[in-house]
Design a protein around this motif. Structure first.
Motif, PDB file in Angstrom:
ATOM      1  N   ASP A 239       3.664  -0.481  -4.245  1.00 56.40           N
ATOM      2  CA  ASP A 239       3.352  -0.988  -5.669  1.00 56.40           C
ATOM      3  C   ASP A 239       4.429   0.286  -6.267  1.00 56.40           C
ATOM      4  OD1 ASP A 239       1.757  -1.754  -7.507  1.00 56.40           O
ATOM      5  OD2 ASP A 239       0.031  -1.220  -6.912  1.00 56.40           O
ATOM      6  N   GLU A 282       5.550  -4.996  -5.597  1.00 58.21           N
ATOM      7  CA  GLU A 282       4.335  -5.485  -5.866  1.00 58.21           C
ATOM      8  C   GLU A 282       4.639  -4.303  -7.570  1.00 58.21           C
ATOM      9  OE1 GLU A 282      -0.195  -4.520  -5.296  1.00 58.21           O
ATOM     10  OE2 GLU A 282      -0.645  -3.814  -7.012  1.00 58.21           O
ATOM     11  N   ASP A 309       0.535  -7.962 -10.120  1.00 53.85           N
ATOM     12  CA  ASP A 309      -0.881  -7.539 -10.900  1.00 53.85           C
ATOM     13  C   ASP A 309      -0.853  -7.127 -12.085  1.00 53.85           C
ATOM     14  OD1 ASP A 309      -2.796  -5.929 -10.964  1.00 53.85           O
ATOM     15  OD2 ASP A 309      -1.989  -3.759  -9.757  1.00 53.85           O
ATOM     16  N   LYS A 385      -5.631  -5.472   0.147  1.00 53.29           N
ATOM     17  CA  LYS A 385      -5.960  -3.692  -0.465  1.00 53.29           C
ATOM     18  C   LYS A 385      -6.529  -3.258  -0.835  1.00 53.29           C
ATOM     19  CE  LYS A 385      -1.775  -1.474  -3.407  1.00 53.29           C
ATOM     20  NZ  LYS A 385      -1.783  -2.194  -4.968  1.00 53.29           N
TER      21      LYS A 385
END
Ligand code: PGA
Ligand code: ZN
Length: 421
Positions: A239, A282, A309, A385
């Motif tokens: 991420d 991400e 996201d 997650k």
């Protein structure tokens, strides 16, 4: 019929205030739900209402949101059936803002989720079954934080999460055992090298490292130490959370002392993915850098899961744009980014229609409410997650999935890697 709604201020896993709502029905049914809170929030998220009174919790109190539930919301819902769409519509109409700032998305989601629980109780079924309607269910693949940087770990690294996906596991419980073993092995590897084993906000380790490659090398070492095979048993996810190191026209990597264009950052991430078994990335780019997202997905989207996201913020309009522009191929789903269950379910449904994968996600500030485990099972999302595998607020979700797995027994379908239902 709903006879009462109320709320109180409770604390999340960072010790910050958040909202817990309670609903009472005429048949004696009661339900409660609490909501999480992010730190690396996207600009397009629904607004969390906070008091801003510096005398309490540094301004983070939520007594105003609580009062909205006790007063206006309770009055509006009294006499209504605990029907999700109807209740959510009533909340939206009452709030009457585009970003849910008047009542507060924290107040609204707590009530929306309590409504789902109440309805499940009335039907005599678990929440996941209620959310699935009559449809099939499956257990999600966990994507688990092992090393943290960014806003969750004092910015030791610019990228926010280095995660493990136990892609080779055959069941959810086996997947969980592998990542717990890996998390422990990472602790051993760090200690052997004299690196810090202190944990960041989501329970991942937050060591001081020279650069992002060092974190990936640690992942390789820890996977081997755990007796697992990188690339087969375990693949990695990043991420990047690039919104949080975007300067407005470039990407500033403080930990590496350099500034990259969107194109150079894409190249860098592509290089990392070629050197290590990275299967998912991400937020590789900032939340409004749409053209760079489309270019990134065109370049790397064939072999890589690319998850939006901060880009999508669980918002249907933003997801629609991303589908049209092929900005990504997966969406991170956080209920509190949008603020009602109905809108969350709409985002998951649209993503699936478009062939986007879905990752149901917790926030860095969590409560012990396990609802997102039920959401993942009930919507057959391929992945979940939750952060790392420590802390009661995280384990509440993993343990909920273990219970669901047992309850389903032989019928416990597991998504495996890449298996959105
Ligand atoms: P947050 O982080 O909850 O602090 O926003 C989670 C994420 O970025 O995925
Ligand atoms: Zn994120």
């Amino acid at each position: 019929t709903i006879t009462g709604a109320g709320a109180l201020e409770i604390l999340d896993s960072r010790g910050r205030p958040t909202v817990e709502a309670h609903l009472a029905l005429s048949d004696g049914t009661t339900a409660r739900a609490s909501v999480p809170s992010g730190a690396s929030t996207g600009r397009h998220e629904a607004v969390e209402r906070r008091d801003g009174d510096p005398a309490r919790y540094g301004g983070r109190g939520v007594l105003g949101a609580v009062e909205a539930v006790n007063g206006e919301i309770a009055a509006a819902l009294r006499g209504m059936e605990p029907q999700q769409r109807t209740v959510d519509q009533a909340l939206l109409a009452l709030d009457a803002t585009a970003d849910k700032s008047r009542l507060g998305a924290n107040a609204m989601l707590a009530v929306s989720l309590a409504t789902a629980r109440a309805a499940a109780k009335v039907a005599g079924v678990p929440l996941w079954r209620h959310l699935a309607g009559g449809g099939p269910v499956s257990l999600p693949m966990p994507m688990v934080n092992i090393v943290s940087g960014g806003l969750h770990a004092g910015r030791q690294l610019d990228f926010q999460d280095f995660l493990a996906i136990p892609a080779g596991a055959r069941t959810y419980s086996e997947a969980l055992e592998w990542v717990v073993r890996l998390h422990g092995a990472m602790g051993t590897v760090l200690a052997e090298r004299g690196l810090s084993t202190l944990k960041a906000d989501e329970g991942g380790y937050g060591p001081r490292l020279d650069d992002h490659r060092a974190a990936l090398r640690l992942m390789d070492d820890a996977v081997a130490r755990a007796g697992l095979r990188p690339g087969d048993d375990v693949v990695y996810a990043l991420d990047v959370a690039a919104t949080h190191f975007f300067t407005g026209d470039a990407y500033r990597l403080d930990s590496e002392g350099r500034t990259l264009s969107a194109d150079a950052l894409a190249q860098y991430i592509g290089d990392l993915a070629a050197e290590h078994p990275i299967a998912s990335v991400e937020d590789p780019l900032a939340e409004d850098d749409w053209p760079a997202w489309a270019a990134f997905t065109q370049r790397l989207g064939d072999g890589l899961q690319i998850v939006g996201d901060d880009l999508f913020t669980t918002n249907l309009a933003r997801l629609d744009r991303g589908i049209a522009e092929r900005s990504a191929n997966a969406v991170l789903v956080k209920m509190n980014q949008i603020g009602t269950i109905s809108e969350t379910l709409d985002v998951v449904a649209r993503a699936k229609e478009a062939g986007f994968r879905t990752v149901i996600s917790a926030r860095s500030g969590e409560t012990e409410d396990p609802a997102l485990a039920d959401l993942a099972v009930g919507t057959r999302s391929g992945q979940i997650k939750v952060g790392s595998v420590t802390g009661g607020e995280r384990l509440a979700k993993y343990n909920r999935l273990l219970r669901i797995e047992r309850e389903l027994g032989d019928r416990a379908a597991f998504a495996g890697w890449g298996g959105d239902g």
